[in-house]
Design an enzyme around this catalytic site. Structure first.
Site, PDB file in Angstrom:
ATOM      1  N   ASP A 164       1.077  -1.103   0.106  1.00 27.45           N
ATOM      2  CA  ASP A 164      -0.069   0.156  -0.430  1.00 27.45           C
ATOM      3  C   ASP A 164       1.201   1.257   0.344  1.00 27.45           C
ATOM      4  OD1 ASP A 164      -1.619   2.487   0.617  1.00 27.45           O
ATOM      5  OD2 ASP A 164      -2.348   1.339   2.101  1.00 27.45           O
ATOM      6  N   ASN A 218      -0.257   4.071  -0.863  1.00 26.99           N
ATOM      7  CA  ASN A 218      -0.622   5.755  -0.461  1.00 26.99           C
ATOM      8  C   ASN A 218      -0.117   6.827  -1.008  1.00 26.99           C
ATOM      9  OD1 ASN A 218      -2.448   5.057   2.036  1.00 26.99           O
ATOM     10  ND2 ASN A 218      -0.452   4.531   3.077  1.00 26.99           N
TER      11      ASN A 218
END
Length: 260
Positions: A149, A151
């Protein structure tokens, strides 16, 4: 063929209650990378958190109920690395690397910068140090798959409402420029986009409104690869039939053999 799944579980115990491990047993991927486990390993009993047929590794955050990564592998890795030598990577359990013959697979959880200015500064500091780590990996005589992830959405195609989010963390010019450098300067590749160039393919949806139902999402979860794997990418998919988390599992298939 080697299939690799990455998922931000937003709490591995919550994902378990929503059927993630039943799905995993049906899919039988070779490697599973999980981010944001939000649990200490001693809180996880044998079933379902140590699925049959897998060697299972956890890297917990010191803080309970926060961050953390996990990696499951059908083949026992020859080495597992869970420390980079600096915080918050280490004390928040954000990095887990499994080494095989000629190949390493990483589960990474990059900090989010959306909650405050302090959180964004923490994210930028992490990105600066992790860029140096990514550069050091390129000097090693092995290929890497970094499941994370991140982000960050890289391009306009990677989120539905890109115009409205240009001043929000996750699509800031500075964040996107960092990914530009990871790709252009270090030579890494977004494996998903090598085989799936089309729009409306996301891995995260806000819990607000009807984002999931309307597919108003962000593609935050990538399997970033070293260039030697570019011609080994066979297939990519995002599983959205069930919802185990606010993220969806993303699977890549590589034309490889996995050996310890």
């Amino acid at each position: 063929m080697v299939s690799i799944v990455t998922l931000n579980a937003n709490g591995i115990r919550a994902a378990a209650r929503k059927g993630f491990f039943e799905w995993l047993q049906r899919e039988q991927p070779d490697i599973v990378c999980i981010q944001e486990t939000k649990a200490q390993e001693h809180q996880l009993d044998e079933s379902p958190f140590y699925p049959a047929g897998y060697h299972c590794y956890y890297n917990d955050a010191r803080r309970k109920g926060y961050s953390g990564t996990a990696l499951y592998s059908r083949v026992r890795p020859r080495r597992v690395i869970d420390r980079l030598g600096w915080d918050p990577a280490d004390d928040e359990g954000r990095y887990l690397q499994a080494d095989y013959e000629g190949l390493s697979v990483v589960s990474l959880y990059l900090p989010s910068g959306s909650s405050s200015e302090a959180a964004l500064e923490k994210k930028y500091a992490f990105m600066d140090r992790f860029y140096d780590h990514l550069r050091s990996l390129r000097r090693k005589r092995r290929e890497f798959v970094i499941c994370a992830d991140w982000n960050i959405c890289h391009k306009e195609i990677d989120l539905r409402n890109w115009k409205a989010n240009q001043k929000n963390s996750g699509f800031l010019p500075e964040e996107r420029a960092w990914l530009d450098r990871v790709y252009a300067e270090l030579g890494y590749l977004d494996s998903f986009r090598l085989v799936e160039p089309g729009p409306d393919q996301y891995t995260w949806w806000s819990n607000r409104g009807q984002a999931w139902a309307k597919n108003v999402g962000w593609r935050l979860d990538y399997q970033v690869i070293t260039p030697g794997l570019a011609d080994r990418v066979s297939a990519a998919s995002i599983y959205k039939e069930e919802r185990f988390s606010d993220h969806a599992p993303q699977t890549m298939v590589f034309d490889l053999e996995l050996n310890a």
